[in-house]
Design an enzyme around this catalytic site. Structure first.
Site, PDB file in Angstrom:
ATOM      1  N   ASN A 120       0.853  -1.292  -0.003  1.00  0.00           N
ATOM      2  CA  ASN A 120       0.021   0.148  -0.084  1.00  0.00           C
ATOM      3  C   ASN A 120       0.917   1.090   0.044  1.00  0.00           C
ATOM      4  O   ASN A 120       1.521   1.583   1.015  1.00  0.00           O
ATOM      5  CB  ASN A 120      -0.984   0.144   1.211  1.00  0.00           C
ATOM      6  CG  ASN A 120      -1.658   1.366   1.345  1.00  0.00           C
ATOM      7  OD1 ASN A 120      -2.125   2.015   0.391  1.00  0.00           O
ATOM      8  ND2 ASN A 120      -2.285   1.552   2.544  1.00  0.00           N
ATOM      9  N   TRP A 121       0.731   1.932  -1.008  1.00  0.00           N
ATOM     10  CA  TRP A 121       1.945   3.133  -1.205  1.00  0.00           C
ATOM     11  C   TRP A 121       1.435   4.292  -0.657  1.00  0.00           C
ATOM     12  O   TRP A 121       2.019   5.277  -0.445  1.00  0.00           O
ATOM     13  CB  TRP A 121       2.059   3.430  -2.713  1.00  0.00           C
ATOM     14  CG  TRP A 121       2.763   2.358  -3.329  1.00  0.00           C
ATOM     15  CD1 TRP A 121       3.195   0.933  -3.157  1.00  0.00           C
ATOM     16  CD2 TRP A 121       3.566   2.467  -4.735  1.00  0.00           C
ATOM     17  NE1 TRP A 121       3.919   0.214  -3.917  1.00  0.00           N
ATOM     18  CE2 TRP A 121       4.074   1.272  -4.995  1.00  0.00           C
ATOM     19  CE3 TRP A 121       3.395   3.337  -5.778  1.00  0.00           C
ATOM     20  CZ2 TRP A 121       4.788   1.118  -6.377  1.00  0.00           C
ATOM     21  CZ3 TRP A 121       3.948   3.282  -7.038  1.00  0.00           C
ATOM     22  CH2 TRP A 121       4.831   2.087  -7.224  1.00  0.00           C
ATOM     23  N   LYS A 122       0.104   4.205   0.004  1.00  0.00           N
ATOM     24  CA  LYS A 122      -0.703   5.631   0.214  1.00  0.00           C
ATOM     25  C   LYS A 122      -0.345   6.932  -0.551  1.00  0.00           C
ATOM     26  O   LYS A 122      -0.250   6.816  -1.550  1.00  0.00           O
ATOM     27  CB  LYS A 122       0.065   5.738   1.833  1.00  0.00           C
ATOM     28  CG  LYS A 122      -0.194   4.577   2.691  1.00  0.00           C
ATOM     29  CD  LYS A 122       0.309   4.612   4.234  1.00  0.00           C
ATOM     30  CE  LYS A 122       0.123   3.231   4.654  1.00  0.00           C
ATOM     31  NZ  LYS A 122       0.237   3.326   6.232  1.00  0.00           N
ATOM     32  N   HIS A 165      -9.465   0.768   5.494  1.00  0.00           N
ATOM     33  CA  HIS A 165      -8.015   1.130   6.027  1.00  0.00           C
ATOM     34  C   HIS A 165      -8.060   1.801   7.503  1.00  0.00           C
ATOM     35  O   HIS A 165      -8.846   2.889   7.253  1.00  0.00           O
ATOM     36  CB  HIS A 165      -7.033   1.584   4.881  1.00  0.00           C
ATOM     37  CG  HIS A 165      -5.636   1.466   5.419  1.00  0.00           C
ATOM     38  ND1 HIS A 165      -5.048   2.522   6.270  1.00  0.00           N
ATOM     39  CD2 HIS A 165      -4.764   0.752   5.100  1.00  0.00           C
ATOM     40  CE1 HIS A 165      -3.940   2.370   6.458  1.00  0.00           C
ATOM     41  NE2 HIS A 165      -3.482   1.378   5.681  1.00  0.00           N
ATOM     42  N   GLU A 204      -6.197   4.473   8.496  1.00  0.00           N
ATOM     43  CA  GLU A 204      -6.238   5.855   8.110  1.00  0.00           C
ATOM     44  C   GLU A 204      -7.494   6.412   7.308  1.00  0.00           C
ATOM     45  O   GLU A 204      -7.962   7.418   7.710  1.00  0.00           O
ATOM     46  CB  GLU A 204      -4.887   6.061   6.895  1.00  0.00           C
ATOM     47  CG  GLU A 204      -3.922   5.520   7.813  1.00  0.00           C
ATOM     48  CD  GLU A 204      -2.428   5.436   6.848  1.00  0.00           C
ATOM     49  OE1 GLU A 204      -1.687   5.172   7.367  1.00  0.00           O
ATOM     50  OE2 GLU A 204      -2.906   5.612   5.566  1.00  0.00           O
ATOM     51  N   GLU A 232      -4.931  -5.166  10.810  1.00  0.00           N
ATOM     52  CA  GLU A 232      -4.009  -4.026  11.253  1.00  0.00           C
ATOM     53  C   GLU A 232      -4.440  -3.425  12.756  1.00  0.00           C
ATOM     54  O   GLU A 232      -5.140  -3.083  13.171  1.00  0.00           O
ATOM     55  CB  GLU A 232      -4.524  -2.782  10.473  1.00  0.00           C
ATOM     56  CG  GLU A 232      -4.501  -2.400   8.986  1.00  0.00           C
ATOM     57  CD  GLU A 232      -4.900  -1.227   8.497  1.00  0.00           C
ATOM     58  OE1 GLU A 232      -3.966  -0.433   8.000  1.00  0.00           O
ATOM     59  OE2 GLU A 232      -6.147  -1.033   8.218  1.00  0.00           O
ATOM     60  N   GLY A 280       3.460   2.917  14.561  1.00  0.00           N
ATOM     61  CA  GLY A 280       3.827   4.375  14.856  1.00  0.00           C
ATOM     62  C   GLY A 280       3.603   4.821  16.347  1.00  0.00           C
ATOM     63  O   GLY A 280       3.608   5.923  16.618  1.00  0.00           O
ATOM     64  N   SER A 337       3.371  -3.171  10.655  1.00  0.00           N
ATOM     65  CA  SER A 337       4.934  -2.849  10.615  1.00  0.00           C
ATOM     66  C   SER A 337       5.742  -3.921  10.352  1.00  0.00           C
ATOM     67  O   SER A 337       6.496  -4.434  10.809  1.00  0.00           O
ATOM     68  CB  SER A 337       5.272  -1.979  11.851  1.00  0.00           C
ATOM     69  OG  SER A 337       4.535  -0.876  12.207  1.00  0.00           O
ATOM     70  N   GLY A 352       3.298  -1.102   4.211  1.00  0.00           N
ATOM     71  CA  GLY A 352       3.235   0.141   4.144  1.00  0.00           C
ATOM     72  C   GLY A 352       4.560   0.755   3.716  1.00  0.00           C
ATOM     73  O   GLY A 352       4.871   0.655   2.312  1.00  0.00           O
ATOM     74  N   GLY A 353       5.076   1.348   4.544  1.00  0.00           N
ATOM     75  CA  GLY A 353       6.493   2.142   4.098  1.00  0.00           C
ATOM     76  C   GLY A 353       7.407   1.073   3.512  1.00  0.00           C
ATOM     77  O   GLY A 353       8.090   1.619   2.563  1.00  0.00           O
TER      78      GLY A 353
END
Length: 249
Positions: free
Chosen positions: A9-11, A94, A96, A166, A172, A212, A233-234
């Site tokens: 997921n590149w966001k 998601h 977010e 998730e 974070g 993560s 994600g990242g």
């Protein structure tokens, strides 16, 4: 038989030239194993991404979509728009989207219905926040999210469903979810699906972990019997990190 899936997921990241470079690197150098690879790029890159992965086994997904078929919804994207450019997978729910855009379970249920009406695959996200985990309410939160947002669908629709857990409290926050905690929740979810829809659907639905995942912990997390891959994600924004995670399947 459920699939092993690694979805990136590149966001809201990358420019188009950067996206093209990353997609080509992933397509040309990805590890050769049984993992299905899905790339969820930002909306402006989707058509180009579909073009770039043509002829490969990589799938392209949208990160969100609107529940309406069309109309006066400035800035939104419909299922028809997505399928018209060859995007047949969408991430819904998601953390977010839930937190920043106030998407609730009723809205997500409508989005799920629209996606399924267009024969799209839905990666349905769910998970508890830190306060829920601290109050020992995590199982209840997850159960309500699934029951209210997803469990209205028919048995036949489950062929188009991928689940993604998730743990928001482990993203974070400085807190860390252990592989054992991931397995505990995944088993809970699979048992919940079993109770509502039966063992065949429960055993065949893929449940991804989205807390993560990194190259150094992917293998241990993915080794758990009810963890079928990851929603990344990242680490999905760097080809080498993404390859390291894929290799953990």
């Amino acid at each position: 038989m459920r699939k092993n899936i690694v979805a990136g997921n590149w966001k809201m990241n990358k420019t188009l030239p950067q996206a093209i470079e990353l997609i080509n690197e992933i397509k040309n150098n990805k590890p050769n194993n049984n993992a299905e690879i899905i790339l969820a790029t930002p909306f402006p890159f989707l058509a180009k991404a579909v073009e770039l992965v043509a002829g490969s086994d990589i799938k392209i997904a949208a990160q969100n979509m609107h529940q309406a078929e069309g109309g006066a919804f400035t800035g939104e994207v419909s299922a028809t728009m997505l399928t018209s450019i060859g995007v047949n997978t969408v991430i819904l729910g998601h953390s977010e989207r839930r937190a920043y855009f106030h998407e609730n379970d009723a809205l997500l249920a409508n989005k799920v219905d629209t996606a399924l009406a267009h024969d799209m695959t839905v990666i349905f996200c769910f998970g508890e926040e830190l306060k829920d985990r601290q109050n020992d309410n995590h199982f209840n939160v997850v159960e309500y999210q699934l029951r209210d947002g997803l469990f209205h669908i028919s048995k036949e629709n489950w062929k188009n469903i991928v689940l993604a857990y998730e743990p928001v409290w482990a993203i974070g926050t400085g807190e860390t979810a252990s592989p054992e905690q991931a397995q505990e929740m995944h088993l809970f979810v699979r048992n919940l699906v079993d109770k509502v829809y039966g063992s065949e659907i429960a055993e065949n639905v893929s449940i991804l972990y989205g807390g993560s995942v990194k190259p150094d912990n992917a293998k241990e997390i993915f080794s758990k019997p009810d963890v079928d891959g990851g929603l990344i994600g990242g680490a999905a924004l760097n080809a080498n990190d993404f390859f390291g995670i894929i290799s953990g399947i």
